[in-house]
Design a protein around this motif. Structure first.
Motif, short mmCIF file in Angstrom:
data_model
loop_
_atom_site.label_atom_id
_atom_site.label_comp_id
_atom_site.label_asym_id
_atom_site.label_seq_id
_atom_site.Cartn_x
_atom_site.Cartn_y
_atom_site.Cartn_z
N LEU A 1 35.97 47.39 48.76
CA LEU A 1 37.65 46.56 48.71
C LEU A 1 37.33 45.59 49.93
O LEU A 1 38.78 44.46 49.51
N GLN B 1 37.09 42.66 46.91
CA GLN B 1 38.43 42.61 45.54
C GLN B 1 39.32 40.98 45.85
O GLN B 1 39.41 40.96 45.10
N THR B 2 39.37 40.67 47.63
CA THR B 2 39.98 39.45 47.86
C THR B 2 39.13 38.58 46.89
O THR B 2 39.41 37.17 46.28
N ARG C 1 42.53 51.98 47.39
CA ARG C 1 41.16 52.29 47.39
C ARG C 1 41.40 50.87 46.96
O ARG C 1 40.11 50.67 45.84
N PHE C 2 42.19 50.11 46.17
CA PHE C 2 42.72 49.11 45.38
C PHE C 2 43.33 48.56 45.00
O PHE C 2 44.53 48.48 45.17
N ARG C 3 43.03 46.68 45.27
CA ARG C 3 44.21 45.94 45.32
C ARG C 3 45.33 45.64 44.54
O ARG C 3 44.57 45.92 42.68
#
Length: 628
Positions: A421, A424-425, A467-469
């Motif tokens: 996570l 992901q950004t 758990r995921f953006r």
């Protein structure tokens, strides 16, 4: 003097005679080389190697040859193992000699590119003089061109073996080629490309057939393999045949096509459908035959002949994958990311590689990153790269990272749901800004690539679980391709039969009996095609040449497994049932097969999710009408 008996030491003398003195080189070289040199006279022997055509134009040509590419892909993959092990490459061209695809030894690929032996370059005789691809197309036979036999002097270190690929009407469709240094190419390579071309022709003819298909051979065990004779009958006339059929009948395409089928099969030939028969040829030879109607042999009903039916069908799940691939290519070519969703072993990376090969970025790299296999501490460095001294253990000169390596091509992020996570950004910023900054600082580097991701997990559920953006999901899932699981595929019997032959069953002349095929088709296959291939290879390894493989030879967990529901067969057994009943049954079976996942069931049925929800609502008892 035969072509094979010409001594290689004579090639230098032949070149001196032909190029320096303008004399006939025929006594010194193989006849097909002599004929080709004569045809190649308009080509400048010192011509400059051409620049490959623009990727957009090459992509158009690939789309025009999509059937050829699809049917040739298994052979390219198979020949690649030989090529890599022998320091060679494998190339596929279209009917003009334009190289569409190339794969093989990383050591030889740069050498091939230096002489323009690469996708986007036409290797016809009119462009490159005598060479295996162009000369095989011109001579319409499989052949080798070694060293100085090439018309162009700069190709004198190449050894090439090529075989033409024909349609069922005798038209040239393309050529398969193995190329390497002269010492690496021999009659074994020639035999490989000749057999591979025959396999491609077999797939193409079956993929394009409509009407009736007659399969036959003097040896019944070869029916269902690429060595069988094939004839297509449409409207009572013979409209296509393969080269095996021509040899068995002693005919050419010109002497066979468009004739009345009764000339060979008699007036009762339509009654041969789904029956094994003996056919007597004009010379008195008898051959075994199986007649099938296209669209019926693939139904998997277990009738006579089903154990071989469509055993050499086109590429895996061709009827489903081809339209999925075509749509995905159009989307990816517009810069829209593609998300490939499917169970483990269903072929997500294979599909993604085919997508890259057919896309505008085909000339660029395909950079694959398995996000699930990388430790969380390394995935950031692997993706984004790092500067010198960025962390303990870093390479002294740093590393560019996989994203930068994908510049100009396709970045494939397998199991993207496994990206931590926290990263992901950062990935989202790269995808939106197309600038990647390595670990340890330094200048940001502009990158240009197309994105393909894959996952077996449902990203929306992961978003709900935190758990995921969500913004990353919307960025990577511009277009979603849902690959069917093996148990969901209507063609799984044909696929199993074909993979059995390709896994060594054909080479050992094995026969997969109908009871074994039905047990294999009824299994759930949690590992999908990957698991199926492993089981088939084990079956082939344990069988003796010529064996009939029955259900008793299957592993115990396959023999004893509960069968997977097959709603297509269940509804087919109720042809007179009301439409509502058939519809309800189909939806119920689809839901069971998809573990009651409404979205997957709807995709399987080809309907909107609201249709499935309405069906579920009708199944609930009205409020207040329940029993204690």
């Amino acid at each position: 003097m035969s072509e094979a008996s010409v001594p290689s030491v004579s090639v230098a003398q032949a070149r001196e005679l032909f190029f320096a003195q303008g004399r006939d080189p025929a006594p010194w070289i193989a006849p097909h080389i002599s004929r080709s040199w004569q045809r190649s006279r308009p080509v400048d022997p010192q011509c400059i190697d051409p620049t490959p055509m623009a990727p957009s134009l090459l992509n158009e040509r690939r789309e025009q040859a999509m059937r050829l590419l699809s049917c040739a892909q298994p052979e390219l993959d198979g020949l690649a193992e030989h090529a890599v092990g022998n320091g060679c490459i494998v190339a596929l061209s279209d009917a003009t000699g334009l190289i569409l695809e190339e794969i093989g030894s990383p050591d030889f690929l740069p050498k091939a590119q230096r002489v323009a032996l690469q996708p986007g370059v036409e290797w016809s005789e009119s462009h490159r003089g005598t060479n295996a691809i162009g000369t095989a197309l011109a001579e319409r036979v499989a052949l080798m061109v070694l060293g100085g036999e090439h018309y162009l002097a700069q190709n004198g270190r190449l050894g090439c073996a090529a075989a033409p690929i024909f349609s069922g009407r005798g038209e040239l469709a393309g050529a398969l080629d193995i190329s390497g240094e002269t010492a690496r190419v021999n009659h074994h390579a020639l035999g490989l490309v000749r057999m591979a071309a025959q396999q491609v022709e077999h797939r193409m003819l079956l993929a394009e057939a409509s009407g009736h298909v007659l399969r036959f051979h003097a040896r019944p065990g070869l029916i269902g393999t690429a060595r069988e004779g094939l004839m297509v009958i449409e409207g009572g006339r013979i409209v296509a045949a393969n080269r095996v059929a021509l040899d068995l009948f002693g005919r050419s395409w010109e002497g066979l096509l468009d004739l009345d089928a009764e000339e060979f099969l008699g007036a009762q030939w339509p009654r041969m459908e789904h029956k094994r028969s003996l056919l007597t040829l004009p010379g008195g030879q008898q051959i075994a035959t199986v007649m099938e109607r296209t669209g019926t042999a693939n139904s998997g009903t277990g009738r006579s002949g089903a154990r071989h039916a469509m055993a050499a069908a086109p590429i895996d799940n061709d009827d489903v994958v081809r339209p999925l691939l075509a749509r995905a290519v159009r989307v990816l070519n517009e810069g829209v990311p593609v998300l490939v969703n499917g169970e483990t072993g269903s072929g997500k990376e294979v599909f993604s590689r085919r997508l890259h090969a057919a896309s505008r970025r085909s000339a660029g790299p395909f950079v694959a990153v398995d996000c699930a296999s990388l430790p969380e501490t390394l995935i950031e460095a692997e993706l984004f790269g790092y500067e010198e001294g960025a962390f303990t253990g870093a390479r002294r000169k740093g590393m560019p990272g996989r994203i930068r390596e994908a510049h100009g091509g396709v970045l494939f992020l397998d199991e993207i749901a496994e990206i931590p996570l926290a990263l992901q950004t950062r990935l989202l910023r790269v995808l939106e800004g197309r600038v990647v900054t390595p670990l340890g600082g330094g200048q940001g580097v502009a990158v240009d690539f197309d994105l393909v991701c894959a996952t077996h997990a449902g990203l929306p559920a992961l978003v709900e679980a935190g758990r995921f953006r969500a913004d990353l999901m919307y960025r990577v899932a511009g277009f979603t391709v849902a690959l069917p699981a093996l148990y969901e595929r209507a063609d799984r019997r044909a696929l199993i039969a074909r993979l059995f032959l390709e896994s060594g069953g054909a080479a050992k002349h094995l026969c997969l009996e109908n009871d074994a095929l039905e047990r294999l088709a009824a299994y759930r296959w949690p590992g999908n095609v990957r698991e199926l291939r492993s089981v088939l290879r084990a079956l082939v390894a344990l069988a003796d040449p010529g064996d009939a493989v029955t259900a008793d030879a299957l592993p115990a967990h396959l023999r004893d497994a509960a069968p997977v529901a097959d709603f297509s067969e269940a509804t087919a057994s109720q042809p007179n049932a009301p439409l509502q009943t058939i519809t309800r049954h189909a939806i119920d079976e689809a839901l069971r097969a998809c573990d009651h996942d409404v979205a997957r069931a709807a995709r399987r049925l080809g309907v909107h999710r609201s249709t499935v929800y309405r069906h579920l609502a009708r199944q609930r008892p009205p409020a207040g009408n329940t029993k204690d």
